[in-house]
Design a protein around this motif. Structure first.
Motif, PDB file in Angstrom:
ATOM      1  N   ALA A 213       0.818  -1.213   0.000  1.00  0.00           N
ATOM      2  CA  ALA A 213       0.000   0.000   0.000  1.00  0.00           C
ATOM      3  C   ALA A 213       0.852   1.263   0.000  1.00  0.00           C
ATOM      4  CB  ALA A 213      -0.926   0.014   1.212  1.00  0.00           C
ATOM      5  N   LEU A 214       2.170   1.089   0.049  1.00  0.00           N
ATOM      6  CA  LEU A 214       3.082   2.232   0.145  1.00  0.00           C
ATOM      7  C   LEU A 214       3.960   2.414  -1.081  1.00  0.00           C
ATOM      8  CD1 LEU A 214       4.290   1.579   3.809  1.00  0.00           C
ATOM      9  CD2 LEU A 214       2.976   3.581   3.082  1.00  0.00           C
ATOM     10  N   VAL A 215       4.493   1.305  -1.588  1.00  0.00           N
ATOM     11  CA  VAL A 215       5.583   1.350  -2.563  1.00  0.00           C
ATOM     12  C   VAL A 215       5.088   1.140  -3.984  1.00  0.00           C
ATOM     13  CG1 VAL A 215       7.754   0.256  -3.266  1.00  0.00           C
ATOM     14  CG2 VAL A 215       7.233   0.554  -0.835  1.00  0.00           C
ATOM     15  N   ALA A 216       5.609   1.972  -4.900  1.00  0.00           N
ATOM     16  CA  ALA A 216       5.314   1.819  -6.323  1.00  0.00           C
ATOM     17  C   ALA A 216       6.602   1.955  -7.127  1.00  0.00           C
ATOM     18  CB  ALA A 216       4.293   2.864  -6.774  1.00  0.00           C
ATOM     19  N   GLU A 217       6.641   1.301  -8.273  1.00  0.00           N
ATOM     20  CA  GLU A 217       7.809   1.391  -9.149  1.00  0.00           C
ATOM     21  C   GLU A 217       7.865   2.758  -9.827  1.00  0.00           C
ATOM     22  OE1 GLU A 217       7.485  -1.895 -11.818  1.00  0.00           O
ATOM     23  OE2 GLU A 217       7.951  -3.398 -10.290  1.00  0.00           O
ATOM     24  N   ASN A 218       8.923   2.950 -10.622  1.00  0.00           N
ATOM     25  CA  ASN A 218       9.127   4.204 -11.361  1.00  0.00           C
ATOM     26  C   ASN A 218       9.120   5.409 -10.426  1.00  0.00           C
ATOM     27  OD1 ASN A 218       9.552   5.941 -13.502  1.00  0.00           O
ATOM     28  ND2 ASN A 218       7.383   6.041 -14.071  1.00  0.00           N
ATOM     29  N   ASN A 219       9.976   5.337  -9.411  1.00  0.00           N
ATOM     30  CA  ASN A 219      10.116   6.435  -8.440  1.00  0.00           C
ATOM     31  C   ASN A 219       8.810   6.743  -7.722  1.00  0.00           C
ATOM     32  OD1 ASN A 219      12.915   6.939  -9.130  1.00  0.00           O
ATOM     33  ND2 ASN A 219      12.179   7.946 -10.985  1.00  0.00           N
ATOM     34  N   GLY A 220       7.975   5.716  -7.539  1.00  0.00           N
ATOM     35  CA  GLY A 220       6.720   5.892  -6.819  1.00  0.00           C
ATOM     36  C   GLY A 220       5.559   6.333  -7.688  1.00  0.00           C
ATOM     37  N   LEU A 221       5.757   6.422  -9.002  1.00  0.00           N
ATOM     38  CA  LEU A 221       4.731   6.997  -9.884  1.00  0.00           C
ATOM     39  C   LEU A 221       3.973   5.963 -10.714  1.00  0.00           C
ATOM     40  CD1 LEU A 221       6.837  10.022 -11.175  1.00  0.00           C
ATOM     41  CD2 LEU A 221       4.940  10.129  -9.546  1.00  0.00           C
ATOM     42  N   ALA A 222       4.348   4.697 -10.642  1.00  0.00           N
ATOM     43  CA  ALA A 222       3.785   3.690 -11.543  1.00  0.00           C
ATOM     44  C   ALA A 222       2.273   3.565 -11.420  1.00  0.00           C
ATOM     45  CB  ALA A 222       4.444   2.336 -11.298  1.00  0.00           C
ATOM     46  N   ASP A 223       1.759   3.499 -10.199  1.00  0.00           N
ATOM     47  CA  ASP A 223       0.312   3.333 -10.025  1.00  0.00           C
ATOM     48  C   ASP A 223      -0.450   4.590 -10.416  1.00  0.00           C
ATOM     49  OD1 ASP A 223       0.213   0.616  -9.116  1.00  0.00           O
ATOM     50  OD2 ASP A 223       1.084   1.298  -7.234  1.00  0.00           O
ATOM     51  N   ILE A 224       0.131   5.745 -10.166  1.00  0.00           N
ATOM     52  CA  ILE A 224      -0.495   6.999 -10.586  1.00  0.00           C
ATOM     53  C   ILE A 224      -0.599   7.043 -12.113  1.00  0.00           C
ATOM     54  CG2 ILE A 224      -0.133   9.510 -10.712  1.00  0.00           C
ATOM     55  CD1 ILE A 224       0.952   9.350  -7.840  1.00  0.00           C
ATOM     56  N   GLU A 225       0.441   6.570 -12.801  1.00  0.00           N
ATOM     57  CA  GLU A 225       0.410   6.522 -14.267  1.00  0.00           C
ATOM     58  C   GLU A 225      -0.662   5.555 -14.758  1.00  0.00           C
ATOM     59  OE1 GLU A 225       5.064   7.462 -15.408  1.00  0.00           O
ATOM     60  OE2 GLU A 225       4.484   5.403 -14.914  1.00  0.00           O
ATOM     61  N   THR A 226      -0.754   4.389 -14.131  1.00  0.00           N
ATOM     62  CA  THR A 226      -1.737   3.383 -14.536  1.00  0.00           C
ATOM     63  C   THR A 226      -3.160   3.910 -14.380  1.00  0.00           C
ATOM     64  OG1 THR A 226      -0.273   1.552 -13.949  1.00  0.00           O
ATOM     65  CG2 THR A 226      -2.626   1.075 -14.033  1.00  0.00           C
ATOM     66  N   ILE A 227      -3.439   4.518 -13.234  1.00  0.00           N
ATOM     67  CA  ILE A 227      -4.781   5.034 -12.972  1.00  0.00           C
ATOM     68  C   ILE A 227      -5.120   6.175 -13.925  1.00  0.00           C
ATOM     69  CG2 ILE A 227      -6.209   6.249 -11.273  1.00  0.00           C
ATOM     70  CD1 ILE A 227      -4.625   4.674  -9.111  1.00  0.00           C
TER      71      ILE A 227
END
Length: 284
Positions: A213-227
């Motif tokens: 629930a904390l960590v995402a790839e690509n400097n923390g931006l991967a899930d933001i990009e997906t959404i």
């Protein structure tokens, strides 16, 4: 000489111990844990400072203190955290709701006044954001989604506990559980946004929270990009997408949203004056 077991003396000793163990709020933590051991409200500590703890209460407090000095968050110890004046059950399977996230709720409510329609909370966890919005918008329908089965069950239990009926929760990865063709006026998310190498992951309460629930790839931006890439298919014309993110990610999140066609993209500050929420409007 026997140890003074009055509420006043015990509170002072507990505060000192927690301060030495590294707590950011030792006096508050001590008071909250003592109230839990006594099964009394905070006002009781002020009204009856001379009252002595029973042996059973002292033992209970010692057990609570041991967990806190080991670093376990108070919210997990008590199993509850208040958010938007709502008492929410919490568990180690979800993030602990934080005051900064109330800024996301405020901004979502502002935008909800501009457009009719349902609201969606992605990565709902305890259900904090969805339930806060549902409590303020009783005539609107809310949906919360989380990948973790335990989180979905916890969010449902919080809705039942608070008797909030205009929200439902589903399990799945981001938009996967959403019905084909269902479009929303508002989509909000507090997704994983911390880089896996961030040193804060080994500090404080975060050590006990689920890394998924904390960590995402690509400097923390991967899930933001997906959404962001998928959101246009689920937004009404004039609908809004809002993210909570790290205090250094405002520029990057704005670029992502603008790249995917969002307009009126802005970043808003949290209560500590840090970049915290970025939002944008969708026009097909």
């Amino acid at each position: 000489m026997s140890l003074d077991m009055s509420i006043e003396a015990v509170l002072k000793r507990a505060s000192l111990v927690l301060s030495e163990s590294g707590s950011d709020s030792p006096s508050l933590d001590a008071a909250v844990l003592l109230c839990h051991a006594l099964e009394k409200p905070r006002s009781y500590l002020l009204t009856w400072p001379e009252k002595e703890l029973t042996p059973e209460q002292a033992t209970q407090l010692d057990a609570l203190m041991a967990r806190r000095t080991a670093g376990e968050p108070v919210a997990y110890i008590l199993g509850e955290r208040e958010f938007w004046s709502l008492p929410l059950n919490v568990a180690p399977s979800t993030l602990i709701p934080r005051p900064d996230t109330e800024r996301l709720v405020e901004l979502a409510l502002d935008k909800a006044m501009l457009i009719d329609g349902d609201l969606l909370d992605l990565g709902t966890g305890t259900g904090a954001i969805a339930l806060a919005l549902a409590s303020e918008l009783p005539k609107r329908q809310l949906q919360g989604v989380d990948f973790q089965h335990e989180a979905v069950e916890l969010a449902k239990s919080n809705a039942d506990k608070l008797n909030i009926g205009n929200v439902r929760f589903a399990q799945g990865s981001w938009f996967a559980p959403i019905d084909q063709g269902h479009k929303f006026a508002i989509i909000v998310s507090n997704p994983p946004y911390i880089d896996e190498n961030d040193p804060h992951l080994s500090q404080g309460d975060v050590r006990f929270e689920p890394s998924s629930a904390l960590v995402a790839e690509n400097n923390g931006l991967a899930d933001i990009e997906t959404i962001t890439a998928a959101a246009p298919s689920y937004l009404l014309d004039g609908g809004w997408l809002l993210f909570e993110h790290g205090f250094e990610q405002g520029d990057a999140v704005r670029r992502i949203m603008e790249l995917h066609g969002f307009t009126e993209v802005t970043t808003e500050k949290d209560y500590a004056n840090n970049d915290r929420v970025t939002l944008g409007k969708w026009h097909p």
